[in-house]
Design an enzyme around this catalytic site. Structure first.
Site, PDB file in Angstrom:
ATOM      1  N   TYR A  92       0.853  -1.316  -0.093  1.00 35.23           N
ATOM      2  CA  TYR A  92       0.147  -0.008   0.080  1.00 35.23           C
ATOM      3  C   TYR A  92       0.809   1.239   0.182  1.00 35.23           C
ATOM      4  O   TYR A  92       0.631   1.994  -0.936  1.00 35.23           O
ATOM      5  CB  TYR A  92      -0.916   0.057   1.238  1.00 35.23           C
ATOM      6  CG  TYR A  92      -1.551   1.309   1.550  1.00 35.23           C
ATOM      7  CD1 TYR A  92      -2.475   1.944   0.528  1.00 35.23           C
ATOM      8  CD2 TYR A  92      -1.670   1.679   2.944  1.00 35.23           C
ATOM      9  CE1 TYR A  92      -3.036   3.312   0.933  1.00 35.23           C
ATOM     10  CE2 TYR A  92      -2.294   3.023   3.236  1.00 35.23           C
ATOM     11  CZ  TYR A  92      -3.064   3.628   2.204  1.00 35.23           C
ATOM     12  OH  TYR A  92      -3.826   4.828   2.461  1.00 35.23           O
ATOM     13  N   GLY A 150       1.756  -8.057  -1.116  1.00 37.55           N
ATOM     14  CA  GLY A 150       1.632  -6.705  -2.176  1.00 37.55           C
ATOM     15  C   GLY A 150       0.663  -7.254  -3.357  1.00 37.55           C
ATOM     16  O   GLY A 150       0.666  -8.587  -3.484  1.00 37.55           O
ATOM     17  N   ALA A 197       7.903  -5.639   4.729  1.00 39.48           N
ATOM     18  CA  ALA A 197       7.503  -5.951   6.216  1.00 39.48           C
ATOM     19  C   ALA A 197       6.188  -6.686   6.320  1.00 39.48           C
ATOM     20  O   ALA A 197       5.335  -6.624   5.574  1.00 39.48           O
ATOM     21  CB  ALA A 197       7.568  -4.683   7.079  1.00 39.48           C
ATOM     22  N   TYR A 210       4.822  -6.922  16.753  1.00 36.82           N
ATOM     23  CA  TYR A 210       5.310  -6.046  15.590  1.00 36.82           C
ATOM     24  C   TYR A 210       6.001  -4.996  15.936  1.00 36.82           C
ATOM     25  O   TYR A 210       6.929  -4.550  15.127  1.00 36.82           O
ATOM     26  CB  TYR A 210       3.591  -5.610  14.889  1.00 36.82           C
ATOM     27  CG  TYR A 210       4.040  -4.497  13.839  1.00 36.82           C
ATOM     28  CD1 TYR A 210       4.673  -4.629  12.740  1.00 36.82           C
ATOM     29  CD2 TYR A 210       3.206  -3.437  14.123  1.00 36.82           C
ATOM     30  CE1 TYR A 210       4.740  -3.784  11.807  1.00 36.82           C
ATOM     31  CE2 TYR A 210       3.397  -2.291  13.332  1.00 36.82           C
ATOM     32  CZ  TYR A 210       4.162  -2.520  12.015  1.00 36.82           C
ATOM     33  OH  TYR A 210       4.251  -1.468  11.095  1.00 36.82           O
ATOM     34  N   LYS A 225       9.956  -3.947  14.971  1.00 36.52           N
ATOM     35  CA  LYS A 225      10.408  -2.748  13.920  1.00 36.52           C
ATOM     36  C   LYS A 225      11.455  -1.892  14.951  1.00 36.52           C
ATOM     37  O   LYS A 225      12.274  -1.411  14.270  1.00 36.52           O
ATOM     38  CB  LYS A 225       9.039  -2.051  13.970  1.00 36.52           C
ATOM     39  CG  LYS A 225       8.194  -2.568  12.673  1.00 36.52           C
ATOM     40  CD  LYS A 225       8.972  -2.000  11.305  1.00 36.52           C
ATOM     41  CE  LYS A 225       8.094  -2.593   9.995  1.00 36.52           C
ATOM     42  NZ  LYS A 225       8.635  -2.125   9.012  1.00 36.52           N
ATOM     43  N   ARG A 275      -6.488   8.668  16.860  1.00 31.54           N
ATOM     44  CA  ARG A 275      -5.349   8.528  16.201  1.00 31.54           C
ATOM     45  C   ARG A 275      -5.010   9.669  15.452  1.00 31.54           C
ATOM     46  O   ARG A 275      -5.671  10.404  15.212  1.00 31.54           O
ATOM     47  CB  ARG A 275      -5.644   7.351  15.072  1.00 31.54           C
ATOM     48  CG  ARG A 275      -5.935   6.007  16.023  1.00 31.54           C
ATOM     49  CD  ARG A 275      -4.692   5.422  16.584  1.00 31.54           C
ATOM     50  NE  ARG A 275      -4.711   4.032  17.423  1.00 31.54           N
ATOM     51  CZ  ARG A 275      -5.034   4.015  18.646  1.00 31.54           C
ATOM     52  NH1 ARG A 275      -5.420   5.110  19.323  1.00 31.54           N
ATOM     53  NH2 ARG A 275      -5.205   2.972  19.194  1.00 31.54           N
ATOM     54  N   ARG A 289     -10.383  -3.583  21.486  1.00 30.41           N
ATOM     55  CA  ARG A 289      -9.658  -4.709  20.787  1.00 30.41           C
ATOM     56  C   ARG A 289      -8.410  -4.530  21.455  1.00 30.41           C
ATOM     57  O   ARG A 289      -8.008  -3.587  21.900  1.00 30.41           O
ATOM     58  CB  ARG A 289      -9.353  -3.871  19.227  1.00 30.41           C
ATOM     59  CG  ARG A 289      -8.684  -5.094  18.395  1.00 30.41           C
ATOM     60  CD  ARG A 289      -8.512  -4.372  16.801  1.00 30.41           C
ATOM     61  NE  ARG A 289      -7.693  -3.257  16.910  1.00 30.41           N
ATOM     62  CZ  ARG A 289      -7.490  -2.646  15.628  1.00 30.41           C
ATOM     63  NH1 ARG A 289      -7.935  -3.014  14.641  1.00 30.41           N
ATOM     64  NH2 ARG A 289      -6.807  -1.574  15.672  1.00 30.41           N
TER      65      ARG A 289
HETATM   66  N1  UDP Z   1     -11.631   0.299  14.720  1.00 32.98           N
HETATM   67  C1  UDP Z   1     -12.710   0.251  15.089  1.00 32.98           C
HETATM   68  N2  UDP Z   1     -13.423  -0.700  14.429  1.00 32.98           N
HETATM   69  C2  UDP Z   1     -12.911  -1.223  13.227  1.00 32.98           C
HETATM   70  C3  UDP Z   1     -11.378  -1.088  12.801  1.00 32.98           C
HETATM   71  C4  UDP Z   1     -10.814  -0.181  13.880  1.00 32.98           C
HETATM   72  O1  UDP Z   1     -13.208   0.716  15.909  1.00 32.98           O
HETATM   73  O2  UDP Z   1     -13.527  -2.141  12.493  1.00 32.98           O
HETATM   74  C5  UDP Z   1     -10.660   1.279  15.575  1.00 32.98           C
HETATM   75  C6  UDP Z   1      -9.483   0.699  16.357  1.00 32.98           C
HETATM   76  O3  UDP Z   1      -9.855   0.153  17.566  1.00 32.98           O
HETATM   77  C7  UDP Z   1      -8.574   1.922  16.561  1.00 32.98           C
HETATM   78  C8  UDP Z   1      -8.937   2.877  15.363  1.00 32.98           C
HETATM   79  O4  UDP Z   1     -10.214   2.244  14.940  1.00 32.98           O
HETATM   80  O5  UDP Z   1      -9.036   2.796  17.696  1.00 32.98           O
HETATM   81  C9  UDP Z   1      -7.894   2.737  14.196  1.00 32.98           C
HETATM   82  O6  UDP Z   1      -7.552   1.291  13.933  1.00 32.98           O
HETATM   83  P1  UDP Z   1      -6.561   0.699  12.749  1.00 32.98           P
HETATM   84  O7  UDP Z   1      -6.646  -0.514  12.795  1.00 32.98           O
HETATM   85  O8  UDP Z   1      -7.142   1.428  11.581  1.00 32.98           O
HETATM   86  O9  UDP Z   1      -5.035   1.367  12.971  1.00 32.98           O
HETATM   87  P2  UDP Z   1      -4.196   1.039  14.309  1.00 32.98           P
HETATM   88  O10 UDP Z   1      -4.479   2.544  15.165  1.00 32.98           O
HETATM   89  O11 UDP Z   1      -4.734   0.027  15.329  1.00 32.98           O
HETATM   90  O12 UDP Z   1      -2.818   1.067  14.051  1.00 32.98           O
END
Ligand code: UDP
Length: 325
Positions: A11, A36, A75, A141, A145, A216, A275
């Site tokens: 990406y 990819g 990666a 992960y 890194k 984020r 999560r």
């Molecule tokens: N998130 C969510 N629902 C989803 C996917 C992501 O609520 O189906 C939330 C996730 O918990 C995080 C944010 O969106 O708080 C960004 O998640 P992403 O996986 O895009 O990136 P990360 O910050 O984990 O690298």
């Protein structure tokens, strides 16, 4: 410049390869196409298919394009997979970086830009995050890194390097977009839910943030790509690591609002459990990147969502027609 982009069929790597190529640089992409897509390699670039741990093939690819510079993107980058299969992450992210560094030395490469991540900070407990903050990854992960970042220092006398720590990449550029399998990222999943009318799960609404959802720093993939090109130009006069983010935090709900505005469709939002391992707040301090690269992110979250939506509409099956898959 003559540049080898490892992981250039992925990406972010494909957007970097496309933008380098569009600026007249000679680009070879090195990718095993395990994640990819051959269709993501820009027309102006050559594709060398090879394993990232295969030093001989890497050196041959570097000699083939006459590269003095590498953008090392190849990666594995899925947090959950890194927990279930940490050995894969050690192999690709650590041993693969070691092989790239050996091939770089063997062929006289003098600069390398490394793809790193905000995951090296773990759960920082405060924002914005500066590069000197403690490095305390909370999953394999981020650990792999960080180990790879440390390997870069071992070649410092031969190869000038910088680790670029990305926050949340999103958007699309140059006809290239995000197509992971499985997809786990917020923006593409929310756009898919908008397109299909399927429910969108919000992972946690009781975090210690203004609206209870995680915050984020969403940065447009074209802005990320531009930072890599500037880094190639500015090495060796760069610090060892730079954050790449906008400096602005957006909550999950704010992103969903933007998705609704851009698509004109209402999302079916459902609350879901947190999560595991998601820190509440990750926002970059980007002053160092601004100062040392002369970089500033030019595109907004709305721009990224609009570009990703456009890509999704023009590629309803992603790169699925790609014959190499
Ligand atoms: N998130 C969510 N629902 C989803 C996917 C992501 O609520 O189906 C939330 C996730 O918990 C995080 C944010 O969106 O708080 C960004 O998640 P992403 O996986 O895009 O990136 P990360 O910050 O984990 O690298």
């Amino acid at each position: 410049m003559r540049v080898l982009v490892t992981g250039g069929a992925g990406y972010i790597g494909s957007v970097i390869a496309a933008r380098l190529s569009a600026q007249g640089h000679e680009v070879a992409v090195y990718d095993d196409l395990s994640r990819g897509h051959a269709a993501a390699v820009p027309a102006g670039a050559t594709l060398v298919r090879g394993d990232i741990c295969d030093e001989e093939t890497l050196a041959a690819a570097l000699r083939g394009v006459g590269a003095r510079a590498i953008v090392h993107m190849a990666a594995l980058a899925e947090v959950a997979e890194s927990v279930s299969h940490p050995e894969r992450y050690a192999e690709v992210n650590v041993a693969g970086t070691a092989a790239v560094l050996r091939a770089a030395r063997a062929t006289g490469v003098d600069r390398l830009v490394f793809s790193s991540t905000a995951a090296v900070y773990g759960d920082p407990g405060h924002v914005p995050i500066v590069e000197d903050d403690p490095l305390a990854p909370t999953n394999p992960y981020g650990e792999t890194k960080l180990t790879a970042e440390r390997l870069l220092r071992g070649v410092a006398s031969h190869v000038a390097t910088v680790a670029l720590r990305y926050f949340n990449a999103c958007g699309a550029d140059a006809g290239l977009g995000e197509d992971h399998d499985p997809e786990t990222h917020l923006v593409p999943l929310a756009l898919r839910a908008a397109a299909d009318g399927t429910p969108f799960r919000i992972f946690g609404n009781d975090y210690p943030t203004a609206d209870g959802t995680c915050v984020r720093d969403y940065v447009h993939v074209a802005d990320l790509a531009d930072a890599h090109i500037l880094a190639l130009e500015r090495l060796p006069d760069l610090p060892p690591a730079l954050n790449l983010g906008t400096g602005t935090g957006d909550s999950v709900l704010a992103v969903l609002d933007t998705v609704e505005q851009v698509t004109g469709r209402a999302l079916r939002r459902v609350a879901a459990p947190r999560r595991p391992g998601d820190p509440p707040l990750l926002v970059a301090a980007n002053d160092q990147a601004r100062r040392t690269l002369g970089w500033s992110p030019r595109r907004s979250l709305s721009d990224a969502v609009r570009d990703a939506w456009e890509w999704m509409r023009t590629h309803p099956r992603g790169y699925a027609e790609d014959p190499a898959r």
